[in-house]
Design an enzyme around this catalytic site. Sequence first.
Site, PDB file in Angstrom:
ATOM      1  N   PHE A 165       0.865  -1.180   0.000  1.00 28.41           N
ATOM      2  CA  PHE A 165       0.000   0.000   0.000  1.00 28.41           C
ATOM      3  C   PHE A 165       0.898   1.225   0.000  1.00 28.41           C
ATOM      4  CE2 PHE A 165      -2.559   3.432   1.547  1.00 28.41           C
ATOM      5  CZ  PHE A 165      -3.810   3.198   1.007  1.00 28.41           C
ATOM      6  N   ASP A 251       9.631   2.792   1.226  1.00 29.62           N
ATOM      7  CA  ASP A 251       8.494   3.553   1.740  1.00 29.62           C
ATOM      8  C   ASP A 251       8.464   3.404   3.262  1.00 29.62           C
ATOM      9  OD1 ASP A 251       6.013   4.408   2.625  1.00 29.62           O
ATOM     10  OD2 ASP A 251       4.910   3.581   0.930  1.00 29.62           O
ATOM     11  N   LYS A 280       3.208  10.846   7.492  1.00 28.93           N
ATOM     12  CA  LYS A 280       2.495  10.507   8.720  1.00 28.93           C
ATOM     13  C   LYS A 280       3.057  11.239   9.937  1.00 28.93           C
ATOM     14  CE  LYS A 280       0.509   6.108   7.175  1.00 28.93           C
ATOM     15  NZ  LYS A 280      -0.863   6.606   7.001  1.00 28.93           N
TER      16      LYS A 280
END
Length: 474
Positions: A165, A251, A280
Amino acid sequence: MKVNSSAKDQKISKPAGFISIDSAVKQNREQVVENHKTYLNAGLAMMLGLLNFDRQFVRAEGIYVWDSKGDKYLDFLGAYGALNTGHNHPRVLEALDRVKEMPNLLQASLGTVAGALARNLALITPGNLQRSFICNSGAEAVEGALKMARAASGRQKLIYCEGSFHGKTLGALAVTGRGKYQKAFQPLVPGCTSVPYGDLDALEYELKKEETAAFILEPVQGEGGIIIPPPGYLPEVRRLCSKYGTLLIIDEIQTGLGRTGKMFACQHDDVIPDIMCLAKSLGGGIMPAGAYITTDEIWKKAYGGMEKALLHTSTFGGNTWAAAAGIAALEIILEENLPEKARETGEYLLSGLTRLKEKYPLVKDVRGRGLMVGIEFNQPGGLAAKASFGLATKLSEEYLGSLVAGELMNKHRIITAYTLNNPNVIRLEPPLSVSKEQIDIVLQALEDIFATHKGFFSAAKAGAKSIIKSFIKK
């Protein structure tokens, strides 16, 4: 040109029903739900309402949030890893107050605070990663990293992992490994190929064609269900990418900044990427912030010189408030030694969950690294088979994790959620300052659920039927 005086003097007034900020924060739960059903995502509002997840939360501090009734909850979801420093950390708020009189958006200049954040990122990231592009989200960071890889390498092909994802914008979605999120938006960005996560032979088969710009992967798959790579996988990935001239994009959007027990998850294997994506918790739990960082050499190949300096830009990227929050977040993580705290409390959490797994057959697996932990469930025997609606079998596959999360929320006031690519897994990602005493509360709540799972899943069957009926009515 003559201007009509009546038009010139006409005042623009607020339309009837316009909500001021003072009125907005005073809305009750029913008003909030109605706004979402009418003006935002009605399907999401319905989904959250079915599980009683549409509570109105009005205050947050550290690991706790409070609803409009005054009830207190433990937040073990942590905004999918965006709350490493917790809710409303006072030092992040102080940083925003410190820059409140500075220009926040001024493109015809070099951002004072953005430059400092970029310097700090170069100091804390592994190897010779040096030059950052600061943006607003994880998906933006991935988009930028993919573009950079193509520009710097002169190649077009991109490889990603099944179950991955990386975001839901078009480019990030093209390298996200679940068809459910891709199907409605096809054709996606061309030239993207998936390989199984952890499969080095499949990866080398694609890399040896020597046409791949970048291989992008998560050092721990988050939405895939908290999947840890096989031992030695990341170092061998690094070797293969170097061998075949492919850039390695790691990532670290969910895993980075202390979440897995080190500042970055790739450091567990001493792997240095060519490009790293962050977001984030970079915003300190308050501001939207993301970044990708690469080496001086790769940056210059993609964007070196004045001619290529404006090939990739962002109006809001690197704004003063977000950059200030980023600097404060990094200070907190370093000074409070949050990666080490995540390692210690993560081991404690995994140990407790392992004991529950050994005791209750409902638990299929527990896994994680640091405070990025997943609990996978076996399907309870007979739940789908006994349901009288034809959709129940399919729905139960997407429903079990949310059932447990719902029980934790509604009965025990603990916030969790399932992982998007594996709905039978619930994730535990609290702020990194979580205590062992708070973890014990969660472990006890889970034991209460598992110990009474027969009655719980009898109710779950009824809940599944209610959901199906709701869908049919729609």
